[in-house]
Write a protein that holds these residues in place. Structure first.
Motif, short mmCIF file in Angstrom:
data_model
loop_
_atom_site.label_atom_id
_atom_site.label_comp_id
_atom_site.label_asym_id
_atom_site.label_seq_id
_atom_site.Cartn_x
_atom_site.Cartn_y
_atom_site.Cartn_z
N UNK A 1 -11.48 18.40 7.02
CA UNK A 1 -10.76 19.49 6.34
C UNK A 1 -10.26 19.10 4.95
N UNK A 2 -10.04 17.83 4.72
CA UNK A 2 -9.66 17.41 3.37
C UNK A 2 -10.41 16.14 2.99
N UNK B 1 -9.70 17.43 11.52
CA UNK B 1 -8.96 18.13 12.56
C UNK B 1 -9.63 17.80 13.88
N UNK C 1 -9.38 20.54 -0.34
CA UNK C 1 -9.75 21.28 0.87
C UNK C 1 -11.27 21.33 1.01
N UNK C 2 -11.75 20.98 2.19
CA UNK C 2 -13.19 21.06 2.43
C UNK C 2 -13.45 22.33 3.24
N UNK C 3 -13.75 23.43 2.52
CA UNK C 3 -13.90 24.69 3.23
C UNK C 3 -15.31 24.83 3.79
N UNK D 1 -23.55 29.77 4.05
CA UNK D 1 -22.89 29.30 2.84
C UNK D 1 -21.60 28.55 3.12
N UNK D 2 -20.91 28.98 4.16
CA UNK D 2 -19.64 28.31 4.44
C UNK D 2 -19.66 27.61 5.78
N UNK D 3 -20.71 26.85 6.05
CA UNK D 3 -20.73 26.09 7.30
C UNK D 3 -19.58 25.08 7.27
N UNK D 4 -18.70 25.11 8.29
CA UNK D 4 -17.61 24.12 8.33
C UNK D 4 -18.18 22.71 8.49
N UNK E 1 -11.92 31.73 -8.43
CA UNK E 1 -12.82 31.88 -7.28
C UNK E 1 -12.07 31.75 -5.96
N UNK E 2 -10.91 31.12 -5.97
CA UNK E 2 -10.13 31.00 -4.73
C UNK E 2 -9.80 32.34 -4.15
N UNK F 1 -13.56 17.93 12.65
CA UNK F 1 -13.82 18.85 11.54
C UNK F 1 -13.19 18.26 10.29
N UNK G 1 -18.36 20.03 10.30
CA UNK G 1 -18.17 19.38 11.59
C UNK G 1 -19.02 18.13 11.67
N UNK H 1 -14.18 25.64 -9.54
CA UNK H 1 -13.48 26.83 -9.11
C UNK H 1 -13.25 27.78 -10.27
#
Lengths: 336, 657
Positions: free
Chosen positions: A289-290, A320, A295-297, A262-265, A204-205, A287, A267, A160
């Motif tokens: 998420x962590x 989730x 955090x798994x964005x 680039x930001x595929x969740x 970068x956040x 999903x 799932x 980051x």
């Protein structure tokens, strides 16, 4: 009588403020002679050819940030009184992003590394540096005031921050992120040394510039090792690559949806039968998420976490599922 | 409040002691301690927000993946935050409380006026902050901005003062505490730990979702007063989307130094129209508050929402009327009425004609049907005399499409009155526009003609321009601004294609240079505007015929220029690229016509006809939009000759009525 006490109060108040300001003036006057202006390599591609450093011994040891600036054959060091010296790099520690220079001078005013302070968020501080090389000869450094915005770990989420240094830092609410500021110092209002200003980097956040400083307590062991001659100059400006074991979701029995943007969740598409994932009750459409608290964005951030795992570790995943969060703990397999 | 008192007492006490020479904490230490106590008091109400999935880019802005911040506003799990935090349209939102508990969150409602989002998590017993009443907030008082982005254990802190109240049209407090994505959505506290407001990026001039972000950490930050949020919190909890409230009128006076709120136009079916408020009425009050300038009204409306009832005081002649209106969130899109005449373009100081002389009448238009002829001078629309083409336009735009208007005109010695049915302004470019015969002036003009090469001082742009040899200052000239694509200014080609046309149709060419091979960046619009203004200062430019051409990657800047400089630019060409920025509302006071030029659909990338969608979208929004389909060229070589011909006709007739 009341009028009198108000007047007295005001007068005393003014006295108090003036007294406090005098303390600050005295503190600044004591800090300025310990700072030096550095001129070295750079001057192209937005890389400044100048920077800031501070004296840590009476015989001319100077600490600054380990940067391209020091790639020059000679680094010119200008003291507070305008005297010029040639500085020679005597040691560096890439992990802590510090370099120590030596000039042939005696009886230099300097910071005592044993007498430093520690503060928390909300603390009022002063930041000194030669940003934008406003000063070049015997002029003093730029002093900015601000508060410590946060004390955080640059290591918290790898990738980051594009900084070699990893470890605790102070984040400041003053804009210290300017060319030439790296290597400057942060002190309390009464002149106690707290930290060294870091490089120009983005967080970068939020994609905003980060105003950070590295606590002296974190740097002291490296600096002292160099001063005592136990450390040698380090040629490499980069940190060694991490040796990851390169696990993938499939090693845990998880098949993710295709990674298309680039930001595929992350799932879960399917769960492999009789795998750890199926035993732990993961389901399609969960999903992730962590992972281990991070955090798994996107699928990519999950891959980054998995790559860093060591066999035998625990992997804690939070998913989730509808409107609920479910946490499960995997055991990282001994081998892939 | 109690806290402030004790702080004040403590301060007085130590000052007294200090004056007796006893070692005491300094002012700095006291301030520091007070700030840290305030932060500790608010800590438990400041939550971390994280998002999963979503886009990388929103407009030009690269969005971060967070984390960002939110503020608990109800113990049962309602959290208010900034819309900025969800710009990337994430697929999932997660909230982490200061005690480490994590919850999935759902979006309950949006406040599109103050740019806030209300979230709900399944938790109870959460601590909230008390709001500082608006009338207690003072400029100069300490303001502490909190976020929970760097460390979960303790909020990140920035300290400053309240810089101003009632900013961004009454919506926000201004602070010099540093605000940025690391604390958007977090609270702004006073020294006692009460909440002044919720930090959001805002801009007084723009309403886009990223407006104001460019000011991060600059000392210009905004926060929506928590008291204002609490006033509408129940509506948000009910799931109502709050939008800015509109009246539906245009005012005679515009700009920052505007005068009284005198209406020149009332949109059909708008709240004003429904309350029978008419053009020439002056709005002098709203809910008992006096309105003396248009800006007062903007301030008053900025605080209100669509659906709110307001009582307007209206001055009509000598009477003062009271009217109840309900603000709306959407106005009927304005569609320009059209007669089909091309006025002769006169210079502003030319008073030789009292009225509007017709240069041409386009076939198959209401004007042609009513037998208006070239050379006629239009003098009256309805009962109002029109001294020039702007007045004619203003009168005509007060009428509606399909509503018959009577027009009085002079033809030779005769005065004739005719009836005309305006139609919707056409999208198509006229098939022909008579060229002008402009004689070169008798004496050498004071301004240079031919090809110019200039460099504006300071950070200004370099540019080339072409002023035809027959330029004369007593004629009004159209201005065509060519924004070259990246890598190639295409100067020689552009010049060769346009030169003859410039002479025949009274046009001047302007070619700013990006100064960088990588092309234009959006922050160069002010620099391009400066080149246009440079030309306007030196040449007689017809303000109604200024057009900007964007080609491939320069269309973005062209669109931004045209959309944000409505008073300056009346024509926009988007060549080989769809629209990338949303257009503003169509505004009858600043008509804008658009040409979209690109090869036929099907040959475009990705299988989606984004060009066609752009055209439909712009027409829907009320902008007269022509579609050109130049042949597909293998290499990017610039405009083809036929397109240039069409654009010449289009620019020359931009002022048709």
């Amino acid at each position: 009588m009341r009028v009198f006490s108000v007047v007295l109060g005001l007068w005393l108040g003014v006295c108090g403020v003036i007294r406090a300001e005098e303390t600050v003036h005295d503190a600044i006057d004591s800090v300025q002679p310990k700072l030096v202006k550095l001129f070295g390599a750079g001057g192209f591609k937005n890389l400044a050819g100048y920077g800031t450093g501070y004296l840590v011994s009476s015989d001319g040891h100077i600490v600054t940030v380990w940067s391209h600036l020091l790639d020059a054959d000679v680094v010119t060091v200008v003291l507070h009184d305008g005297r010029r010296f040639f500085g020679k790099v005597v040691g560096t520690d890439a992990r802590k992003d510090v370099a120590v220079l030596k000039i042939e001078a005696e009886e230099c005013p300097h910071f005592d590394l044993a007498k430093t302070g520690q503060v928390g968020p909300g603390a009022s501080v002063l930041a000194y540096s030669n940003m934008f090389k406003v000063a070049s000869g015997d002029e003093p450094m730029t002093v900015m005031h601000g508060v410590v915005s946060a004390k955080t770990d640059l290591d918290a989420r790898r990738g980051r921050y594009e900084v070699p240094y990893t470890g605790p830092v102070y984040i400041l609410d003053a804009v210290t992120n300017n060319p030439g500021a790296a290597g400057g110092v942060v002190t309390t209002f009464d002149g106690k040394l707290l930290a060294m200003l870091g490089r120009q980097v983005k967080f970068s956040g939020s994609n905003t510039w980060l105003n950070y400083a590295m606590p002296i307590d974190e740097l002291r062991p490296s600096i002292e090792a160099i001063l005592s001659g136990k450390s040698r100059p380090d040629d490499s400006l980069t940190t060694p690559e991490e040796n990851g074991s390169d696990f993938s979701p499939l090693d845990f029995g998880i098949v993710l949806v295709p990674d298309v943007v680039r930001r595929t969740p992350a799932y879960v598409e399917t769960v492999v039968t009789d795998s750890q994932a199926s035993q732990l009750g993961l389901e399609p459409d969960d999903l992730i998420v962590f992972a281990n608290g991070e955090l798994i964005s996107s699928i990519r951030t999950l891959q980054d976490v998995l790559k860093r795992l060591t066999p035998g570790d625990d992997l804690q995943l939070t998913v989730r599922r509808g409107d609920a969060l479910v946490t499960v703990t995997f055991r990282v397999p001994r081998e892939k | 409040m109690k806290f402030i008192c004790s702080a004040a007492t403590a301060m007085t006490a130590w000052l007294l002691l200090a004056s007796w020479g006893v070692a005491q904490p300094s002012v700095v230490e006291l301030q520091q301690e007070t700030v840290q106590q305030a932060v500790a008091a608010a800590d438990a109400s400041v939550v971390r927000i994280e998002t999963v999935g979503g886009f990388d880019l929103v407009g030009e802005l690269l969005t971060g993946a967070g984390p960002t911040t939110g503020l608990v506003v109800r113990p049962d799990g309602y959290i208010i935050t900034s819309q900025f935090n969800f710009l990337s349209k994430p697929s999932s939102i997660l909230v982490t409380l200061p005690d480490d508990r994590r919850f999935p969150a759902t979006i309950v409602a949006q406040d599109d006026s103050r740019m806030l989002t209300l979230l709900k998590i399944d938790a109870t017993g959460l601590p909230t902050l008390s709001a500082v009443p608006n009338d207690e907030i003072r400029v100069g008082q300490t303001a502490i901005a909190l976020g929970r982005t760097y460390a979960l254990e303790f909020p990140n802190v920035a300290v400053g003062i309240i810089s101003a109240l009632n900013r961004v049209w009454g919506r926000a407090l201004q602070t010099d505490a540093h605000t940025s994505p690391v604390n958007y959505g977090g609270p702004l506290l006073d020294l006692s730990g009460r909440c002044l407001g919720v930090i959001v990026p805002l801009s007084p001039d723009e309403q886009t979702e990223t407006a104001g972000v460019e000011w991060y950490d600059s000392g210009i930050g905004f926060a929506v007063p928590l008291a204002d949020i609490e006033a509408v919190l129940d509506r948000l909890i009910e799931g109502e989307t709050l939008k800015r409230g509109l009246l539906g009128g245009s005012f005679e006076d515009k700009g920052v130094l505007s005068g009284e709120a005198k209406l020149i136009r009332v949109r059909p079916d708008s709240p004003l129209d429904k309350a029978d408020i008419q053009p020439d009425d002056i709005i002098v009050g709203i809910d008992g508050e006096t309105i003396t300038r248009v800006n007062d009204l903007k301030h008053a409306l900025g605080r209100r929402y669509a659906g709110d009832d307001v009582k307007l005081a209206i001055k009509r002649g000598d009477e003062t009327l009271e009217k109840q209106v309900t603000l709306t969130d959407e106005l009927k899109i304005f569609k320009f009425p059209y007669l089909g005449i091309l006025p002769e373009s006169l210079t502003p100081d030319d008073a030789s004609v009292d009225g509007v002389r017709v240069r041409a009448v386009f076939p198959e238009t209401p004007a042609a049907t009513a037998e208006i002829r070239a050379g006629d001078i239009l003098r009256k629309v309805g009962d109002s005399t029109v001294a020039n083409e702007d007045e004619l336009r203003q009168q005509l735009y007060r009428t509606e499409i399909g509503q018959e208007v009577s027009i009085e005109l002079s033809r030779g010695m005769e005065t004739i009155t005719i009836q005309c049915d305006p139609v919707r302004y056409p999208d198509e470019i006229p098939e022909s526009v008579p060229s002008l015969t402009i004689e070169p002036p008798d004496e050498e003009p004071t301004s240079a003609t031919g090809r110019l090469n200039e460099q504006l001082p300071g950070d200004g742009l370099g540019f080339w321009a072409f002023v035809p040899p027959n330029y004369r200052p007593d004629q009004n000239w159209g201005l065509v601004v060519w924004l070259h694509p990246s890598g190639d200014t295409m100067e020689a080609r552009t010049l060769r294609q346009w030169t003859d046309y410039c002479e025949q149709h009274g046009l001047i060419l302007l070619g700013p240079r990006a100064g960088d091979v990588s092309g234009w960046s959006l922050d160069q619009s002010a620099a391009v505007v400066a080149t246009i203004e440079w030309m306007q200062e030196r040449y007689s430019i017809d303000s109604r015929r200024v057009a900007v051409i964007g080609f491939e990657d320069s269309t973005k800047l062209a669109a931004q220029l045209a959309f944000r400089n409505r008073e300056l630019i009346r024509g926009l060409v988007l060549h080989s690229s769809p629209l990338a920025v949303p257009p503003p509302d169509n505004d009858p006071d600043f008509p804008l016509q658009i040409v979209v030029a690109a090869p036929e659909a099907g040959e475009t990338i990705g299988g989606r006809d984004r060009i066609g969608a752009t055209v439909d979208f712009l027409r829907e929004a009320g902008f007269p939009t022509a579609r050109l389909t130049p042949p597909k060229s293998d290499e990017a070589e610039g405009l083809d000759d036929e397109t240039v011909h069409q654009l010449v006709l289009w620019v020359d007739s931009l002022n048709r009525i």
